[in-house]
Every structure is written in structure tokens, then in C-alpha cells.
Design a protein around this motif. Structure first.
Motif, PDB file in Angstrom:
ATOM      1  N   ALA A  31      11.125  24.397   9.314  1.00  0.00           N
ATOM      2  CA  ALA A  31      11.284  22.993   8.918  1.00  0.00           C
ATOM      3  C   ALA A  31       9.937  22.271   8.879  1.00  0.00           C
ATOM      4  N   ALA A  32       9.108  22.453   9.912  1.00  0.00           N
ATOM      5  CA  ALA A  32       7.825  21.745   9.970  1.00  0.00           C
ATOM      6  C   ALA A  32       6.891  22.198   8.848  1.00  0.00           C
ATOM      7  N   LEU A  33       6.742  23.509   8.670  1.00  0.00           N
ATOM      8  CA  LEU A  33       5.812  23.994   7.650  1.00  0.00           C
ATOM      9  C   LEU A  33       6.301  23.685   6.243  1.00  0.00           C
ATOM     10  N   SER A  34       7.585  23.799   6.010  1.00  0.00           N
ATOM     11  CA  SER A  34       8.132  23.462   4.691  1.00  0.00           C
ATOM     12  C   SER A  34       7.947  21.984   4.391  1.00  0.00           C
ATOM     13  N   SER A  35       8.181  21.144   5.380  1.00  0.00           N
ATOM     14  CA  SER A  35       8.038  19.696   5.191  1.00  0.00           C
ATOM     15  C   SER A  35       6.605  19.289   4.885  1.00  0.00           C
ATOM     16  N   HIS A  36       5.650  20.047   5.400  1.00  0.00           N
ATOM     17  CA  HIS A  36       4.240  19.727   5.187  1.00  0.00           C
ATOM     18  C   HIS A  36       3.613  20.557   4.069  1.00  0.00           C
ATOM     19  N   GLY A  37       4.430  21.271   3.309  1.00  0.00           N
ATOM     20  CA  GLY A  37       3.905  22.032   2.179  1.00  0.00           C
ATOM     21  C   GLY A  37       3.017  23.197   2.575  1.00  0.00           C
ATOM     22  N   ARG A  38       3.266  23.812   3.712  1.00  0.00           N
ATOM     23  CA  ARG A  38       2.443  24.924   4.194  1.00  0.00           C
ATOM     24  C   ARG A  38       3.219  26.244   4.128  1.00  0.00           C
ATOM     25  N   GLN A  39       3.946  26.475   3.035  1.00  0.00           N
ATOM     26  CA  GLN A  39       4.770  27.669   2.886  1.00  0.00           C
ATOM     27  C   GLN A  39       3.947  28.957   2.962  1.00  0.00           C
ATOM     28  N   GLU A  40       2.671  28.897   2.614  1.00  0.00           N
ATOM     29  CA  GLU A  40       1.848  30.106   2.649  1.00  0.00           C
ATOM     30  C   GLU A  40       1.684  30.649   4.060  1.00  0.00           C
ATOM     31  N   LEU A  41       1.910  29.808   5.062  1.00  0.00           N
ATOM     32  CA  LEU A  41       1.795  30.230   6.457  1.00  0.00           C
ATOM     33  C   LEU A  41       3.142  30.561   7.092  1.00  0.00           C
ATOM     34  N   LEU A  42       4.200  30.299   6.370  1.00  0.00           N
ATOM     35  CA  LEU A  42       5.540  30.379   6.948  1.00  0.00           C
ATOM     36  C   LEU A  42       5.879  31.737   7.556  1.00  0.00           C
ATOM     37  N   ASP A  43       5.735  32.817   6.810  1.00  0.00           N
ATOM     38  CA  ASP A  43       6.153  34.127   7.317  1.00  0.00           C
ATOM     39  C   ASP A  43       5.398  34.559   8.572  1.00  0.00           C
ATOM     40  N   PRO A  44       4.049  34.541   8.566  1.00  0.00           N
ATOM     41  CA  PRO A  44       3.370  34.991   9.786  1.00  0.00           C
ATOM     42  C   PRO A  44       3.610  34.060  10.977  1.00  0.00           C
ATOM     43  N   GLY A  81       0.811  -1.210   0.000  1.00  0.00           N
ATOM     44  CA  GLY A  81       0.000   0.000   0.000  1.00  0.00           C
ATOM     45  C   GLY A  81       0.843   1.258   0.000  1.00  0.00           C
ATOM     46  N   THR A  82       0.224   2.320  -0.430  1.00  0.00           N
ATOM     47  CA  THR A  82       0.877   3.626  -0.417  1.00  0.00           C
ATOM     48  C   THR A  82       0.535   4.335   0.874  1.00  0.00           C
ATOM     49  N   VAL A  83       1.512   4.946   1.481  1.00  0.00           N
ATOM     50  CA  VAL A  83       1.292   5.695   2.709  1.00  0.00           C
ATOM     51  C   VAL A  83       1.164   7.164   2.346  1.00  0.00           C
ATOM     52  N   SER A  84       0.047   7.765   2.737  1.00  0.00           N
ATOM     53  CA  SER A  84      -0.123   9.196   2.488  1.00  0.00           C
ATOM     54  C   SER A  84      -0.065   9.930   3.822  1.00  0.00           C
ATOM     55  N   PRO A  85       0.651  11.040   3.859  1.00  0.00           N
ATOM     56  CA  PRO A  85       0.773  11.776   5.114  1.00  0.00           C
ATOM     57  C   PRO A  85      -0.567  12.353   5.548  1.00  0.00           C
ATOM     58  N   SER A  86      -0.757  12.434   6.833  1.00  0.00           N
ATOM     59  CA  SER A  86      -1.978  12.974   7.403  1.00  0.00           C
ATOM     60  C   SER A  86      -2.012  14.489   7.249  1.00  0.00           C
ATOM     61  N   ASP A  87      -3.227  15.030   7.147  1.00  0.00           N
ATOM     62  CA  ASP A  87      -3.386  16.478   7.094  1.00  0.00           C
ATOM     63  C   ASP A  87      -3.238  17.102   8.478  1.00  0.00           C
ATOM     64  N   THR A  88      -3.375  16.296   9.522  1.00  0.00           N
ATOM     65  CA  THR A  88      -3.220  16.797  10.884  1.00  0.00           C
ATOM     66  C   THR A  88      -1.922  16.261  11.464  1.00  0.00           C
ATOM     67  N   TRP A  89      -1.261  17.092  12.215  1.00  0.00           N
ATOM     68  CA  TRP A  89      -0.007  16.710  12.851  1.00  0.00           C
ATOM     69  C   TRP A  89       0.283  17.660  13.999  1.00  0.00           C
ATOM     70  N   ARG A 115       4.435  24.599  20.532  1.00  0.00           N
ATOM     71  CA  ARG A 115       3.653  23.497  19.983  1.00  0.00           C
ATOM     72  C   ARG A 115       2.976  23.970  18.705  1.00  0.00           C
ATOM     73  N   LEU A 116       3.166  23.223  17.632  1.00  0.00           N
ATOM     74  CA  LEU A 116       2.543  23.492  16.341  1.00  0.00           C
ATOM     75  C   LEU A 116       1.523  22.391  16.089  1.00  0.00           C
ATOM     76  N   THR A 117       0.283  22.769  15.809  1.00  0.00           N
ATOM     77  CA  THR A 117      -0.779  21.794  15.576  1.00  0.00           C
ATOM     78  C   THR A 117      -1.509  22.130  14.282  1.00  0.00           C
ATOM     79  N   ALA A 118      -1.440  21.239  13.310  1.00  0.00           N
ATOM     80  CA  ALA A 118      -2.200  21.396  12.070  1.00  0.00           C
ATOM     81  C   ALA A 118      -3.567  20.761  12.291  1.00  0.00           C
ATOM     82  N   LEU A 119      -4.603  21.552  12.111  1.00  0.00           N
ATOM     83  CA  LEU A 119      -5.963  21.080  12.313  1.00  0.00           C
ATOM     84  C   LEU A 119      -6.556  20.617  10.992  1.00  0.00           C
ATOM     85  N   ALA A 120      -7.554  19.768  11.050  1.00  0.00           N
ATOM     86  CA  ALA A 120      -8.121  19.138   9.858  1.00  0.00           C
ATOM     87  C   ALA A 120      -8.720  20.143   8.874  1.00  0.00           C
ATOM     88  N   ASP A 121      -9.156  21.299   9.350  1.00  0.00           N
ATOM     89  CA  ASP A 121      -9.787  22.281   8.462  1.00  0.00           C
ATOM     90  C   ASP A 121      -8.784  23.240   7.818  1.00  0.00           C
TER      91      ASP A 121
END
Length: 164
Positions: free
Chosen positions: A32-45, A2-10, A68-74
Motif C-alpha cells: 500500500a505505501a509503495l504503490s501510493s507513492h509510485g515506487r512500484q519498482e521497489l515493491l517486490d524486493p 496553492g497546489t499541494v505536492s507530496p513530499s519525496d520523503t516520508w 518502519r518504512l523510510t523514503a530518503l531524499a536521494d
């Protein structure tokens, strides 16, 4: 196979010593965390606001802090910074002290928490003084970005000290 897909929450948590380099380490962790999860749009703020909260924890306490950094499902990202000092500053406190007064142009500091008002979608605090963990346990300040920005970023829940 099976293919493992990363979770949207972390969640990432980082314990920071009382050290003048803590804000830099926090910025590197956020990047590092935001870049790794493809969330560059949030990086600066997020990098700016997390750095400000960690810097305040260093400047106004004598103990360690936690990030603590928490990515929420929404799609929102919640950032919390804990420190051992019990005082909750504006804009995280109760009204009428929920707004930071603007700093004088010539002032060397005092703009960090005003940046939270400007760039975070919502923010709040949680006093650990009233918790079962009392023993001078301090406070948790949090903010969220990446959500819908409305005209009143401080909800009633924030003022009641809840941590959504």
C-alpha cells in the motif's frame, strides 16, 4: 489557492503483535505505501525482505515487532524491523559472521537472511542493549534498496551498529 505536492520523503511505522499473520500484514502495508507513492519498482524486493524479517521476529521472539518504512531524499528506501530479541543474526552482525551460509537444497527454511544479502543494497543492525533504553529492548535490523549497489554492502558504520 496553492497546489499541494507530496513530499519525496516520508515515514510509515507499524506495530505488529506476536501473531502468525504479522508478516502478511507487513506485506500489505509495504504494498500500500509503495504503490501510493509510485515506487512500484521497489515493491517486490521490499515486500519479500520485509516479510522475511517480520517472519523471523515472530519465529524467534515472544513479543511484538515493529516495521518502519523510510523514503530518503536521494531515492533510497530504508526498511527497519525491530524485535525484542537481543541476538543479531548474520548478515547483520559483526565480521566474520557477516555472511549467511547457503541453506541445503532440501532444507525447509534458512534462506530469508540470505535474500537480504542478494537483494538489498545495504543493511545493518542496531543493538538496543547498549542504549539508554536497555531493559531487554532487543534490536533493529535494517536494509536499504533503491540506491547505488557497490561491491561491499556492509559499511564500517553498519558493523559498528549505527543506524544511518
Amino acid at each position: 489557492m496553492g497546489t499541494v505536492s507530496p513530499s519525496d520523503t516520508w515515514v510509515y511505522a507499524l506495530r505488529l503483535p506476536h501473531d502468525p499473520r504479522a508478516a502478511r500484514v507487513a506485506r500489505m502495508t509495504v504494498r500500500a505505501a509503495l504503490s501510493s507513492h509510485g515506487r512500484q519498482e521497489l515493491l517486490d524486493p521490499v515486500e519479500l525482505l520485509a516479510s522475511e524479517l517480520v517472519t523471523n521476529a515472530y519465529r524467534h521472539t515472544k513479543g511484538p515487532a515493529s516495521l518502519r518504512l523510510t523514503a530518503l531524499a536521494d531515492g533510497r528506501l530504508r526498511v527497519g524491523v525491530w524485535d525484542s530479541h537481543p541476538r543479531i543474526p548474520a548478515p547483520f552482525g559483526e565480521p566474520p559472521w557477516d555472511r549467511v551460509t547457503p541453506s541445503l537444497a532440501e532444507a525447509e527454511g534458512g534462506r530469508g537472511l540470505g535474500l537480504v544479502q542478494e537483494y538489498a543494497d545495504s543493511w545493518g543492525s542496531w543493538s538496543l542493549r547498549d542504549s539508554p533504553l536497555d531493559r531487554g529492548a532487543g534490536k533493529l535490523l535494517w536494509f536499504e534498496v533503491g540506491g547505488r549497489r557497490d561491491a561491499t554492502p556492509l559499511s564500517v558504520a553498519c558493523h559498528q551498529g549505527t543506524y544511518p
